[in-house]
Design a protein around this motif. Sequence first.
Motif, mmCIF file in Angstrom:
data_model
loop_
_atom_site.group_PDB
_atom_site.id
_atom_site.type_symbol
_atom_site.label_atom_id
_atom_site.label_comp_id
_atom_site.label_asym_id
_atom_site.label_seq_id
_atom_site.Cartn_x
_atom_site.Cartn_y
_atom_site.Cartn_z
ATOM 1 N N GLY A 251 48.743 43.082 37.468
ATOM 2 C CA GLY A 251 48.524 43.066 36.022
ATOM 3 C C GLY A 251 47.646 41.928 35.561
ATOM 4 N N ALA A 252 47.710 40.787 36.267
ATOM 5 C CA ALA A 252 46.896 39.637 35.889
ATOM 6 C C ALA A 252 45.418 39.893 36.093
ATOM 7 N N ALA A 253 45.086 40.822 37.001
ATOM 8 C CA ALA A 253 43.679 41.143 37.256
ATOM 9 C C ALA A 253 43.074 41.974 36.148
ATOM 10 N N GLY A 254 43.877 42.334 35.130
ATOM 11 C CA GLY A 254 43.378 43.156 34.044
ATOM 12 C C GLY A 254 42.488 42.431 33.061
ATOM 13 N N ASN B 127 40.739 45.067 37.701
ATOM 14 C CA ASN B 127 39.765 44.131 37.147
ATOM 15 C C ASN B 127 38.629 44.840 36.424
ATOM 16 N N VAL B 128 38.121 45.921 37.019
ATOM 17 C CA VAL B 128 37.026 46.635 36.359
ATOM 18 C C VAL B 128 37.531 47.402 35.134
ATOM 19 N N SER B 129 38.798 47.814 35.151
ATOM 20 C CA SER B 129 39.355 48.433 33.945
ATOM 21 C C SER B 129 39.433 47.408 32.817
ATOM 22 N N GLY B 130 39.732 46.149 33.179
ATOM 23 C CA GLY B 130 39.737 45.082 32.188
ATOM 24 C C GLY B 130 38.355 44.817 31.632
#
Length: 378
Positions: A321-324, A356-359
């Motif tokens: 979740g933090a990679a978001g 990450n790319v979704s973020g």
Amino acid sequence: MDFLISGITSITPQQIVMYVIGAVLIWLAINKDLEPVLLLPLGFGAILVNLPASGVLNQTLAGIGETNGIIEWLFNVGIEASEAMPLLLFIGIGAMIDFGPLLSNPKLFLFGAAAQFGIFAAIVVACFLGFDLKDAASIGIIGAADGPTSILVSQVLGSNYIGPIAVVAYSYMALVPIIQPMVIKLLTTKKERCIHMEYKPATVSKKAKIIFPIVVTFIAGLVAPMSVSLVGFLMFGNLLRECGVLNNLSDTAQNVLSNLVSLLLGITIAFSMKADTFVNKETLLIMLIGLAAFIFDTAAGVLFAKLMNLFSKEKINPMIGAAGISAFPMAARVVQKMALKEDPSNVLIMQATGTNVSGQIASVVAGGVILNVVASIL
């Protein structure tokens, strides 16, 4: 000889503060290798624009008339008049991104959305602390952990704090490896950090990868029209990558274009770091609000993953979740590094990259939504 002495004696305490800030940014870039392509030109630019009667700024000289300083000219043309530099950088970022891991596991979109909570929390906090709406919205976007988006939103809204916002956004992007692990460890147990997630990629066709950036741009344009420049340039860069017939242009966007624009953007945005407008209590507040937004984003992503575990048979490692947040690809690397530290056999890089790319998408869409909402209110 007098002009040398007058130059030294005209240095103000505020300018000395800016020299120190510039030196710290350069030190972080060189000694700590923290986003050197951004922080080094930003730090050097901060020194350039704060030299007395600096030639990099426009000024009127007796017997010569008005002269154009290169940094002020670049700022006026490349940022203030057109937002060209941040947008061009998005082409390079888009060309770097592989949406395959995200498309093979679409639920990762949810983590990217959850990790934008800090943006809206920061806007509320900034309004409560006395900033007007356009400045509060510009400060809030720091929570996206995306420097170009922060610059573009603050510029379009006409914020009075473009310089501090840019510095804080890029600084916290660079400090991802320091800030995020502390937040993650505070919210998770060792057992949770050791959860293995088997990577089962679904086959993503070339056609799907080509259609995806076109569809995202179309949807974003309908939902938040002011996000089209942000999302559109990001997706155009990705289309260059995936189309398969413009490999040379894709390579140029990923390397030459992104590096050149980053270099120019860093030294140009320093125009907003002039001592008379930068050294004040508002800048300190922006730094604190930005840090809070960054922490809220990370925490929201982690807690959302833990919430999903209450209803999921296949457990999710909450660190995903933090990679978001939008700091691509640093946030994904931080998660993978922490996973390997807890358990050397735990590989989360693909799931973290997808998140990450979704973020990245979520942050630019959030920026566009904020622009639309604030514009309609004002």
